[in-house]
Design a protein around this motif. Sequence first.
Motif, PDB file in Angstrom:
ATOM      1  N   GLY A 255     -12.557 -18.878  13.996  1.00 14.76           N
ATOM      2  CA  GLY A 255     -12.202 -17.782  14.893  1.00 14.76           C
ATOM      3  C   GLY A 255     -13.089 -17.766  16.117  1.00 14.76           C
ATOM      4  O   GLY A 255     -12.669 -17.359  17.194  1.00 14.76           O
ATOM      5  N   GLY A 256     -14.355 -18.222  15.972  1.00 11.58           N
ATOM      6  CA  GLY A 256     -15.258 -18.227  17.116  1.00 11.58           C
ATOM      7  C   GLY A 256     -14.778 -19.122  18.235  1.00 11.58           C
ATOM      8  O   GLY A 256     -14.922 -18.810  19.410  1.00 11.58           O
TER       9      GLY A 256
ATOM     10  N   THR B 136      -9.273 -16.376   6.433  1.00 12.32           N
ATOM     11  CA  THR B 136      -8.860 -15.007   6.132  1.00 12.32           C
ATOM     12  C   THR B 136     -10.017 -14.019   6.277  1.00 12.32           C
ATOM     13  O   THR B 136      -9.815 -12.811   6.135  1.00 12.32           O
ATOM     14  CB  THR B 136      -8.310 -14.908   4.694  1.00 12.32           C
ATOM     15  OG1 THR B 136      -9.260 -15.478   3.777  1.00 12.32           O
ATOM     16  CG2 THR B 136      -6.992 -15.639   4.576  1.00 12.32           C
ATOM     17  N   ASP B 137     -11.222 -14.519   6.570  1.00 15.57           N
ATOM     18  CA  ASP B 137     -12.352 -13.641   6.846  1.00 15.57           C
ATOM     19  C   ASP B 137     -11.956 -12.644   7.922  1.00 15.57           C
ATOM     20  O   ASP B 137     -11.311 -12.995   8.921  1.00 15.57           O
ATOM     21  CB  ASP B 137     -13.549 -14.474   7.318  1.00 15.57           C
ATOM     22  CG  ASP B 137     -14.692 -13.610   7.799  1.00 15.57           C
ATOM     23  OD1 ASP B 137     -15.390 -13.031   6.968  1.00 15.57           O
ATOM     24  OD2 ASP B 137     -14.875 -13.510   9.044  1.00 15.57           O
ATOM     25  N   ALA B 138     -12.344 -11.379   7.742  1.00 15.44           N
ATOM     26  CA  ALA B 138     -11.871 -10.313   8.627  1.00 15.44           C
ATOM     27  C   ALA B 138     -12.153 -10.594  10.095  1.00 15.44           C
ATOM     28  O   ALA B 138     -11.285 -10.424  10.958  1.00 15.44           O
ATOM     29  CB  ALA B 138     -12.501  -8.986   8.209  1.00 15.44           C
ATOM     30  N   GLY B 139     -13.373 -11.032  10.411  1.00 12.01           N
ATOM     31  CA  GLY B 139     -13.713 -11.287  11.805  1.00 12.01           C
ATOM     32  C   GLY B 139     -12.908 -12.421  12.395  1.00 12.01           C
ATOM     33  O   GLY B 139     -12.404 -12.340  13.524  1.00 12.01           O
ATOM     34  N   ALA B 140     -12.760 -13.512  11.640  1.00  5.88           N
ATOM     35  CA  ALA B 140     -11.998 -14.663  12.122  1.00  5.88           C
ATOM     36  C   ALA B 140     -10.526 -14.314  12.279  1.00  5.88           C
ATOM     37  O   ALA B 140      -9.879 -14.700  13.259  1.00  5.88           O
ATOM     38  CB  ALA B 140     -12.165 -15.842  11.166  1.00  5.88           C
TER      39      ALA B 140
ATOM     40  N   ASP C 268      -5.956 -11.597  17.975  1.00  2.51           N
ATOM     41  CA  ASP C 268      -6.128 -11.232  19.386  1.00  2.51           C
ATOM     42  C   ASP C 268      -5.707 -12.394  20.289  1.00  2.51           C
ATOM     43  O   ASP C 268      -5.051 -12.193  21.323  1.00  2.51           O
ATOM     44  CB  ASP C 268      -7.588 -10.865  19.657  1.00  2.51           C
ATOM     45  CG  ASP C 268      -7.970  -9.524  19.055  1.00  2.51           C
ATOM     46  OD1 ASP C 268      -7.054  -8.757  18.681  1.00  2.51           O
ATOM     47  OD2 ASP C 268      -9.184  -9.243  18.962  1.00  2.51           O
ATOM     48  N   PHE C 269      -6.104 -13.587  19.901  1.00  4.52           N
ATOM     49  CA  PHE C 269      -5.756 -14.758  20.706  1.00  4.52           C
ATOM     50  C   PHE C 269      -4.256 -15.007  20.659  1.00  4.52           C
ATOM     51  O   PHE C 269      -3.632 -15.356  21.671  1.00  4.52           O
ATOM     52  CB  PHE C 269      -6.513 -15.980  20.185  1.00  4.52           C
ATOM     53  CG  PHE C 269      -6.360 -17.199  21.055  1.00  4.52           C
ATOM     54  CD1 PHE C 269      -6.791 -17.199  22.365  1.00  4.52           C
ATOM     55  CD2 PHE C 269      -5.778 -18.353  20.556  1.00  4.52           C
ATOM     56  CE1 PHE C 269      -6.644 -18.315  23.171  1.00  4.52           C
ATOM     57  CE2 PHE C 269      -5.641 -19.471  21.354  1.00  4.52           C
ATOM     58  CZ  PHE C 269      -6.070 -19.460  22.662  1.00  4.52           C
ATOM     59  N   GLU C 270      -3.653 -14.807  19.493  1.00  2.00           N
ATOM     60  CA  GLU C 270      -2.202 -14.950  19.367  1.00  2.00           C
ATOM     61  C   GLU C 270      -1.503 -13.988  20.332  1.00  2.00           C
ATOM     62  O   GLU C 270      -0.552 -14.363  21.034  1.00  2.00           O
ATOM     63  CB  GLU C 270      -1.766 -14.663  17.937  1.00  2.00           C
ATOM     64  CG  GLU C 270      -0.258 -14.702  17.726  1.00  2.00           C
ATOM     65  CD  GLU C 270       0.161 -14.153  16.378  1.00  2.00           C
ATOM     66  OE1 GLU C 270       1.229 -14.541  15.876  1.00  2.00           O
ATOM     67  OE2 GLU C 270      -0.579 -13.298  15.835  1.00  2.00           O
ATOM     68  N   GLY C 271      -1.980 -12.739  20.385  1.00  4.74           N
ATOM     69  CA  GLY C 271      -1.374 -11.762  21.279  1.00  4.74           C
ATOM     70  C   GLY C 271      -1.496 -12.155  22.736  1.00  4.74           C
ATOM     71  O   GLY C 271      -0.555 -11.993  23.526  1.00  4.74           O
ATOM     72  N   ALA C 272      -2.665 -12.711  23.110  1.00  8.43           N
ATOM     73  CA  ALA C 272      -2.852 -13.144  24.494  1.00  8.43           C
ATOM     74  C   ALA C 272      -1.910 -14.289  24.848  1.00  8.43           C
ATOM     75  O   ALA C 272      -1.395 -14.361  25.967  1.00  8.43           O
ATOM     76  CB  ALA C 272      -4.307 -13.570  24.699  1.00  8.43           C
ATOM     77  N   LEU C 273      -1.659 -15.180  23.888  1.00  3.69           N
ATOM     78  CA  LEU C 273      -0.769 -16.318  24.144  1.00  3.69           C
ATOM     79  C   LEU C 273       0.687 -15.878  24.224  1.00  3.69           C
ATOM     80  O   LEU C 273       1.445 -16.364  25.077  1.00  3.69           O
ATOM     81  CB  LEU C 273      -0.935 -17.367  23.047  1.00  3.69           C
ATOM     82  CG  LEU C 273      -2.233 -18.167  23.057  1.00  3.69           C
ATOM     83  CD1 LEU C 273      -2.314 -19.044  21.820  1.00  3.69           C
ATOM     84  CD2 LEU C 273      -2.342 -19.014  24.308  1.00  3.69           C
ATOM     85  N   VAL C 274       1.091 -14.975  23.340  1.00  5.78           N
ATOM     86  CA  VAL C 274       2.480 -14.528  23.326  1.00  5.78           C
ATOM     87  C   VAL C 274       2.863 -13.926  24.675  1.00  5.78           C
ATOM     88  O   VAL C 274       3.983 -14.106  25.167  1.00  5.78           O
ATOM     89  CB  VAL C 274       2.713 -13.524  22.183  1.00  5.78           C
ATOM     90  CG1 VAL C 274       4.057 -12.807  22.345  1.00  5.78           C
ATOM     91  CG2 VAL C 274       2.659 -14.231  20.836  1.00  5.78           C
ATOM     92  N   LYS C 275       1.933 -13.210  25.303  1.00  2.00           N
ATOM     93  CA  LYS C 275       2.216 -12.598  26.601  1.00  2.00           C
ATOM     94  C   LYS C 275       2.488 -13.641  27.674  1.00  2.00           C
ATOM     95  O   LYS C 275       3.137 -13.340  28.682  1.00  2.00           O
ATOM     96  CB  LYS C 275       1.036 -11.728  27.029  1.00  2.00           C
ATOM     97  CG  LYS C 275       0.845 -10.474  26.180  1.00  2.00           C
ATOM     98  CD  LYS C 275      -0.356  -9.692  26.655  1.00  2.00           C
ATOM     99  CE  LYS C 275      -0.586  -8.450  25.809  1.00  2.00           C
ATOM    100  NZ  LYS C 275      -1.781  -7.681  26.248  1.00  2.00           N
ATOM    101  N   ARG C 276       1.968 -14.841  27.487  1.00  2.00           N
ATOM    102  CA  ARG C 276       2.087 -15.870  28.519  1.00  2.00           C
ATOM    103  C   ARG C 276       3.093 -16.964  28.168  1.00  2.00           C
ATOM    104  O   ARG C 276       3.368 -17.836  28.965  1.00  2.00           O
ATOM    105  CB  ARG C 276       0.715 -16.516  28.755  1.00  2.00           C
ATOM    106  CG  ARG C 276      -0.292 -15.546  29.332  1.00  2.00           C
ATOM    107  CD  ARG C 276      -1.716 -16.044  29.171  1.00  2.00           C
ATOM    108  NE  ARG C 276      -2.657 -15.146  29.814  1.00  2.00           N
ATOM    109  CZ  ARG C 276      -3.073 -14.001  29.289  1.00  2.00           C
ATOM    110  NH1 ARG C 276      -2.633 -13.614  28.115  1.00  2.00           N
ATOM    111  NH2 ARG C 276      -3.927 -13.238  29.928  1.00  2.00           N
TER     112      ARG C 276
END
Length: 280
Positions: free
Chosen positions: A154-155, A182-186, A192-200
């Motif tokens: 995730g990092g 599946t770690d919560a932070g990752a 979040d990254f998926e959401g940023a990509l979907v917008k574009r």
Amino acid sequence: MPVNTSKTKVNGRTVLVSLPAGYGQSSGSGMNRVYNVLYVLDAGQTVFSLCAQAARESHAATLNQSGRQWHPELIVVALSEAPSRGGEHALLDFLTTDVVPHVDSKYHTNPYAAGRAVLGHDALGAGAMRRLLIGDENADRRKAFRFYLLGGGGGGIATPAPSAASESELPPKTAVYLSASTDAGAATAARDFEGALVKRASMGATQVSMFVNRDGEQTYTRKEVDSGGKPITLELLEGPANSDAARAAFATRALDWLGLRLERQKLESLGSLMPWHEFK
């Protein structure tokens, strides 16, 4: 399944290459076959070996499946020596300016974005791809590849700070496979990254088809079609992100995803060029 690996030098740096078993064979038309290429950005050999093995096993397994007429035989290339300075920016420069042209000139490749995929699992590789997708000021570099495969904890795929460059749309038909622990932070960073990509991402495409009527006249139709499934795929895999088991799972799932995308793309292309169902 054993994987044959050779080495080549690009601007003094070692690049690993795995060729399919049938490489060099001619196509049905007598010309040399061309191959799609997967570029692996991780500097170590572990992920490269796993990806090359997954590509060979995926191809072999698909040959025995009913209803599957074709499956890509990939050339797999790994940047085993990343630039010592410059981080993600230098890695992208080396990839797009040096490695891709070298591979296209030396091997029988499909020299278009539709025939290229790029994969990163470690922090540098996945981070470079994140920059390439939504944080790179050089938009032309995004046009060099159609398929992106990102893994890690995730990092490496955390959403970068907003910028003017990151607001630009992805090239049409760009498809991205994301994998995280599946770690919560990752998992949160990956979503979040998926959401940023979907917008574009382009959610559809315009298809132009040519048809020939009984009198030999050509007509053209345009229609909006689905571009072959969701452009962004996110999978959360169990286990520590940097374990050997997680790397192997990522390679297997990512290569299966890529094979299906390339197969669908080929079938769609053939359908556009030769719409036999329209001949009466």
